[in-house]
Design an enzyme around this catalytic site. Structure first.
Site, short mmCIF file in Angstrom:
data_model
loop_
_atom_site.label_atom_id
_atom_site.label_comp_id
_atom_site.label_asym_id
_atom_site.label_seq_id
_atom_site.Cartn_x
_atom_site.Cartn_y
_atom_site.Cartn_z
N ASP A 1 50.75 82.43 -25.61
CA ASP A 1 49.67 83.08 -26.27
C ASP A 1 48.84 83.41 -24.80
O ASP A 1 48.68 82.60 -23.92
CB ASP A 1 48.80 82.41 -27.24
CG ASP A 1 48.19 83.24 -28.26
OD1 ASP A 1 47.32 84.15 -27.95
OD2 ASP A 1 48.60 83.32 -29.38
N VAL B 1 52.91 88.16 -22.65
CA VAL B 1 54.32 88.63 -22.60
C VAL B 1 54.60 89.91 -22.25
O VAL B 1 55.84 90.19 -22.54
CB VAL B 1 54.83 88.07 -24.30
CG1 VAL B 1 54.70 86.79 -24.69
CG2 VAL B 1 54.02 89.02 -25.33
N ALA C 1 58.42 89.93 -35.45
CA ALA C 1 57.25 90.17 -36.70
C ALA C 1 56.97 91.71 -36.76
O ALA C 1 56.10 92.08 -35.79
CB ALA C 1 56.14 89.33 -36.52
N TYR D 1 49.54 100.74 -33.38
CA TYR D 1 50.05 99.67 -33.98
C TYR D 1 51.24 99.96 -34.69
O TYR D 1 52.54 99.38 -34.59
CB TYR D 1 49.04 98.95 -34.84
CG TYR D 1 49.59 97.61 -35.64
CD1 TYR D 1 49.79 96.58 -34.76
CD2 TYR D 1 49.98 97.52 -36.96
CE1 TYR D 1 50.23 95.27 -35.38
CE2 TYR D 1 50.21 96.26 -37.40
CZ TYR D 1 50.48 95.27 -36.63
OH TYR D 1 50.79 94.10 -37.12
N LYS E 1 55.02 98.81 -33.36
CA LYS E 1 55.90 98.15 -34.14
C LYS E 1 57.06 98.81 -34.69
O LYS E 1 58.61 98.09 -34.88
CB LYS E 1 55.49 97.58 -35.62
CG LYS E 1 54.28 96.40 -35.22
CD LYS E 1 54.93 95.22 -34.58
CE LYS E 1 53.66 94.04 -34.77
NZ LYS E 1 54.37 92.67 -34.04
N THR F 1 48.73 89.19 -45.21
CA THR F 1 48.82 87.99 -45.43
C THR F 1 47.36 87.21 -45.25
O THR F 1 46.87 87.58 -44.26
CB THR F 1 49.93 87.40 -44.59
OG1 THR F 1 51.21 88.05 -44.75
CG2 THR F 1 50.11 85.72 -44.64
#
Ligand code: UDP
Length: 317
Positions: free
Chosen positions: A31, A57, A114, A145, A149, A175
């Site tokens: 992270d 990353v 994800a 975003y 993705k 979530t």
């Protein structure tokens, strides 16, 4: 398995660390802490099967030793965050996914991306099933975003088809649960904190827009099963129970006993989806998975965590 979890100090990543450790695996959490926090993994320090590496990353990743599986969960995930961090959001979805796929290829590791219900944009098909291509505005504020993705899904499939990397894609719907960042600006942390402080809940727009809220334990179970399955194409994981944001606010006020009611705010972001509900037929069929925790039960577990956290920070007595 020796498992790498990117975004491992984030909300979902840290719950995945817990689950993989509980199953007896070895976990490396990675992270850069721009939205994650070591508070989320502090309880794992001292576990000899757990380690943490602070790394972005989007830069080259060097890891010694074998890796069996990689779960790529690094990304800002709240609309407020990706409005504040648009370039980082694009970079982690695009460059970050590329780097992590490169690592999966080098290590011969299984890779799980994800992804998100945001790939469906402001959907014109309801509920959303995996075969729907979506309705995304590439140049709106959410585009950073959504398109990152969508690119991440495309490059994941390309690595699968061209390089033979063993890949999985989970499309995660809203979530909530313990360890959500208090100030991430999403509806669940906002409403719970407002309710605990006895303030009116800020409903954006007329509150007729809908969302379907899934408790984090259900998501973790779905991701675990998907990783172990052999399904390469995307799978929705979410709770189909759908509420308007106004109904959701009323539910939180009722559970917490907040008498301050609701206040309408003109704060909806451009392209804020009008409806969202997962079609989970595929997850039921392929994974034998469906949510076990209804929204009221999940909120009753989550609210005490927020209360403790606010008290710990001296923001609530
Ligand atoms: N929302 C709201 N009040 C808040 C925060 C969000 O009414 O204090 C609304 C927001 O406009 C959206 C929905 O709640 O329609 C869910 O927003 P969230 O930021 O949680 O994530 P999204 O599902 O849009 O990615």
């Amino acid at each position: 398995m020796r498992v790498l979890i990117t975004g491992g100090a984030g909300f979902l990543g840290s719950h995945l660390c817990d689950r993989f450790l509980a199953e007896g695996h070895t976990v490396i959490a990675m992270d850069n802490l721009i939205t994650g926090s070591t508070d989320n993994i502090a309880h794992l320090v001292g576990n000899e099967r757990f380690s943490y590496i602070k790394h972005d990353v989007t830069n080259y990743i060097f890891l010694d030793g074998p890796i069996d599986a990689i779960l790529h969960f690094a990304s800002p995930a709240s609309p407020v965050d990706y409005l504040e961090l648009p370039i980082q959001t694009l970079k982690v979805g695009a460059l970050g996914t590329h780097k992590v796929l490169g690592l999966a290829k080098a290590k011969g590791a299984r890779f799980l991306l994800a992804s998100t219900s945001e790939v469906y944009g402001d959907p014109q098909v309801h509920p959303q099933e995996e075969s729907y291509y979506g309705h995304v505005n590439p140049i709106g504020p959410r585009g950073v975003y959504d398109e990152a993705k969508r690119f991440a899904e495309a490059i994941t499939m390309a690595y699968n088809r061209y390089h033979g990397v063993d890949t999985r894609i989970v499309r995660i719907f809203n979530t909530y649960g313990e360890r959500m960042r208090l100030r991430d600006g999403r509806v669940v942390p906002n409403f719970i904190q407002q309710a605990l402080r006895g303030e009116p809940l800020t409903v954006y727009g007329d509150g007729a827009q809908t969302r379907s809220f899934q408790y984090v334990a259900d998501l973790v179970e779905g991701v675990y099963r998907l990783l172990l399955s052999d399904e390469v194409e995307p799978v929705n994981i979410g709770n189909p129970g759908e509420f308007t944001i106004r109904q959701f606010a009323e539910m939180i006020n009722e559970i917490t006993g907040n008498k301050a009611g609701i206040v309408a705010k003109d704060m909806r972001t451009q392209d804020d989806p009008q409806v969202r509900q997962p079609d989970i037929t595929k997850a039921r069929r392929i994974l034998g998975w469906e949510p076990q925790v209804d929204v009221e039960a999940g909120l009753r577990r989550t609210i005490p965590w927020f209360r403790e956290e606010l008290i710990r920070r001296g923001e609530l007595s």
